[in-house]
Enzyme design. Structure first.
Site, PDB file in Angstrom:
ATOM      1  N   ASP A 190       0.944  -1.033   0.044  1.00 42.59           N
ATOM      2  CA  ASP A 190       0.022  -0.071   0.019  1.00 42.59           C
ATOM      3  C   ASP A 190       0.965   1.050   0.039  1.00 42.59           C
ATOM      4  O   ASP A 190       1.466   1.249   1.109  1.00 42.59           O
ATOM      5  CB  ASP A 190      -0.949  -0.120   1.211  1.00 42.59           C
ATOM      6  CG  ASP A 190      -1.892   1.070   1.155  1.00 42.59           C
ATOM      7  OD1 ASP A 190      -1.586   2.086   0.897  1.00 42.59           O
ATOM      8  OD2 ASP A 190      -3.013   0.793   1.473  1.00 42.59           O
ATOM      9  N   HIS A 191       1.038   2.003  -1.258  1.00 44.59           N
ATOM     10  CA  HIS A 191       2.215   2.803  -1.175  1.00 44.59           C
ATOM     11  C   HIS A 191       1.861   3.905  -0.393  1.00 44.59           C
ATOM     12  O   HIS A 191       2.912   4.665   0.139  1.00 44.59           O
ATOM     13  CB  HIS A 191       2.533   3.090  -2.760  1.00 44.59           C
ATOM     14  CG  HIS A 191       1.388   4.165  -3.369  1.00 44.59           C
ATOM     15  ND1 HIS A 191       0.241   3.896  -3.590  1.00 44.59           N
ATOM     16  CD2 HIS A 191       1.310   5.410  -3.196  1.00 44.59           C
ATOM     17  CE1 HIS A 191      -0.495   5.003  -4.072  1.00 44.59           C
ATOM     18  NE2 HIS A 191       0.528   6.103  -4.025  1.00 44.59           N
ATOM     19  N   HIS A 253      -5.561   2.862   0.962  1.00 48.08           N
ATOM     20  CA  HIS A 253      -4.905   3.893   1.574  1.00 48.08           C
ATOM     21  C   HIS A 253      -5.367   4.715   2.431  1.00 48.08           C
ATOM     22  O   HIS A 253      -4.694   5.047   3.797  1.00 48.08           O
ATOM     23  CB  HIS A 253      -4.479   4.780   0.103  1.00 48.08           C
ATOM     24  CG  HIS A 253      -3.997   4.357  -0.960  1.00 48.08           C
ATOM     25  ND1 HIS A 253      -3.276   3.253  -1.002  1.00 48.08           N
ATOM     26  CD2 HIS A 253      -4.392   4.561  -2.150  1.00 48.08           C
ATOM     27  CE1 HIS A 253      -2.804   3.000  -2.310  1.00 48.08           C
ATOM     28  NE2 HIS A 253      -3.603   3.782  -2.942  1.00 48.08           N
TER      29      HIS A 253
HETATM   30  C1  BG6 Z   1      -3.673   4.608  -6.438  1.00 47.45           C
HETATM   31  C2  BG6 Z   1      -4.953   4.819  -7.204  1.00 47.45           C
HETATM   32  O1  BG6 Z   1      -3.484   3.578  -5.714  1.00 47.45           O
HETATM   33  O2  BG6 Z   1      -3.152   5.838  -5.884  1.00 47.45           O
HETATM   34  C3  BG6 Z   1      -4.919   6.022  -8.026  1.00 47.45           C
HETATM   35  O3  BG6 Z   1      -4.944   3.524  -7.976  1.00 47.45           O
HETATM   36  C4  BG6 Z   1      -4.526   7.176  -7.233  1.00 47.45           C
HETATM   37  O4  BG6 Z   1      -6.203   6.269  -8.634  1.00 47.45           O
HETATM   38  C5  BG6 Z   1      -3.050   7.202  -6.721  1.00 47.45           C
HETATM   39  O5  BG6 Z   1      -4.266   8.374  -8.411  1.00 47.45           O
HETATM   40  C6  BG6 Z   1      -2.835   8.093  -5.971  1.00 47.45           C
HETATM   41  O6  BG6 Z   1      -1.558   8.040  -5.532  1.00 47.45           O
HETATM   42  P1  BG6 Z   1      -0.775   9.270  -4.827  1.00 47.45           P
HETATM   43  O7  BG6 Z   1       0.505   8.678  -4.289  1.00 47.45           O
HETATM   44  O8  BG6 Z   1      -0.643  10.363  -6.141  1.00 47.45           O
HETATM   45  O9  BG6 Z   1      -1.638  10.033  -3.802  1.00 47.45           O
END
Ligand code: BG6
Length: 505
Positions: A190-191, A253
């Site tokens: 989960d980044h 997230h």
């Molecule tokens: C991803 C989603 O997990 O996270 C995308 O699939 C979203 O739809 C992205 O744009 C958002 O990541 P960040 O790091 O740009 O907030």
């Protein structure tokens, strides 16, 4: 260069195998992350990267493409030319269908020869950067061919999101994974958990003694978690239209972030203790009922509008590859109630949307007003807030009341601000860098466990069911470039609450 990673953390000799190596994620995120780790000396001397994908090409061609990607996505200095050559020397490629035995024969030979040549000691990390259908083939084949066996070294697997589409599919994915891997070998990415600002929440709470005493129902009125994106669905409608904002951002997230904010302090900072505490938060979330979803959740879809620069933006239904009449939500807001001693009566409002006015992800704790205000004219006093800016302009600010200079006692809201870039300067590691390194080290603290994933899906099922049953009714909308639908305000059942102003400015 400033370096925020603890210096002693270098993984064992190992090979990182990326399935889906010709895809976009590898080019944009994974390769730059591995490069930065290598550049900072965070990888062991005995390290190799093997790409696996259907595209027929030689290792030379694969290296050439990776070089192009590095030029495009990484800021390389003049001194890096030789380093890039050395880095690419460690890269290999296997082409083949992830469902075919032949692919795994080739992979096995490649891995054995790397072990012999570099001394990578049969330690493997498999990164599945592929769609869920393909991922199951890979897991099955790694099991069948013995490539998942931990006979001589360790074996780990990194799984990308989406992890399931609903509770049933998430359970089924977990079952398939557990046929081949044990839980401690599985790293569900989960980044958001790899972002510096999210990791800093625990440090902020637990490495200072002044905030934690306020972190509860006695002082906090409510918590808001926002992830607003200015971009639309871009070229991902094929995936996004089957997902929507609730599945795409909240189930993973934002519920993870909520757990990090709401969890009890673990007794130690290790994977097991942190995961147990995060799971306890979800277990304390009051379950939703299908019949009352309208009171705790709002969804909407963007219509055409204008971005912050006044440029016209199409509505969701006009975007490339979006099916006519799609009822997929591009905005979702949910009110969570956490039934435990710390948070009883403190709602957590979580919202996310595409094509909103500005890109901003924040967590705001709004504090209660003083029990009795002795100063006149303080009726419109803004409550004190603590805002953690996840991105951009990463930082933390505290807004509180102060006296305006002058002969009368006039109150005003003032800010104390900490900004990462101003204080630390330099480059913070990208989320993928931290997460890949953690996996190579075997530290699962920042990854989702199987029970957390199933619990989060389980909690959201009544909302998904209610929304899918209501598909014939009108979907609320909001203009592209706005702060979302007016309906989202209805989640607040107290006059003094509203979506955080600072976010909407
Ligand atoms: C991803 C989603 O997990 O996270 C995308 O699939 C979203 O739809 C992205 O744009 C958002 O990541 P960040 O790091 O740009 O907030």
């Amino acid at each position: 260069m400033n370096d925020f990673l603890a210096p002693e953390r270098v993984p064992d000799p190992c090979v990182l195998v990326i399935f889906g190596a010709s895809g976009d994620l590898t080019r944009r995120k994974l390769l730059p992350a591995v490069w930065h780790l290598s550049r900072q000396g965070r990888l062991p001397d005995a390290f190799a990267l093997v790409g696996v994908a259907r595209t027929q090409m030689s290792t030379e061609e694969f290296r050439r493409r990776l070089r192009e990607s590095l030029n495009e996505f990484v800021q390389l200095g003049e001194a890096d030319a030789q380093r890039v050559d050395d880095f690419l020397e460690r890269v290999d490629y296997v082409s083949g269908d992830p469902a075919d035995d032949e692919t795994y024969d080739q992979l096995r030979k490649k891995l054995s020869s790397i072990d012999e040549r570099l001394g990578t000691s049969s330690n493997r990390c498999y990164y599945c950067s592929v769609p869920p259908q393909v991922f199951l083939d890979i897991v099955r084949q790694l099991g069948n061919t013995g490539l998942a066996a931990e006979d001589d070294g360790w074996v780990r697997i990194i799984v990308e999101k989406p992890f399931g589409h609903d509770l049933e599919s998430a359970r089924s994915l977990n079952r398939s994974l557990h046929l081949v891997f044990r839980e401690h070998q599985i790293f569900r990415i989960d980044h958001y958990l790899g972002k510096e600002t999210v990791q800093n929440i625990l440090v902020f709470r637990l490495a200072n003694s002044m905030f934690e005493p306020l972190w509860n129902r006695r002082y906090v009125d409510h918590v808001q978690i926002t992830a607003a994106e200015s971009v639309g669905v871009e070229h991902r409608a094929g995936y996004y239209d089957t997902s929507g904002a609730l599945r795409d951002m909240i189930q993973n997230h934002l519920m993870q972030v909520m757990c990090v904010v709401a969890m009890e302090p673990p007794s130690t900072f290790d994977a097991e203790s942190v995961r147990v505490e995060k799971l306890k938060v979800l277990k304390a979330v009051r379950p939703f009922s299908v019949g009352k979803v309208d009171q705790i959740a709002v969804r909407a879809q963007y219509e055409d509008g204008e971005d912050a620069d006044g440029k016209p933006c199409p509505g969701y239904l006009q975007e490339e590859d979006v099916p006519a009449g799609s009822r997929t939500e591009t905005f979702a807001a949910v009110e969570f109630t956490i039934d435990n001693w710390r948070w009883q009566g403190v709602p957590f409002y979580v919202r996310t949307g595409k094509r909103m006015a500005r890109r901003t992800s924040t967590i705001t704790l709004q504090f209660k007003q003083p029990p009795h205000l002795i100063f006149s004219g303080g009726d419109n006093l803004r409550p004190s807030t603590l805002t953690i800016r996840i991105q951009p302009e990463e930082g933390i600010s505290l807004a509180f009341s102060g006296k305006r200079p002058g002969p009368d006692v006039q109150l005003d809201t003032v800010d104390m601000d900490f900004c990462y870039a101003d204080h630390f300067g330099g480059r913070s590691p990208e989320a993928y860098e931290t997460l890949i390194l953690d996996c190579l080290i075997g530290d699962g603290t920042l990854f989702a466990s199987s029970d957390w994933i199933e619990k989060s899906w389980g909690l959201l099922m009544p909302i998904l069911e209610a929304w899918s049953a209501a598909s014939a009714t009108q979907m609320p909308s909001y203009p592209a470039g706005s702060w979302g639908p007016t309906e989202a305000r209805a989640l607040f059942d107290r006059d003094w609450r509203s979506w955080e102003e600072a976010v909407a400015e």
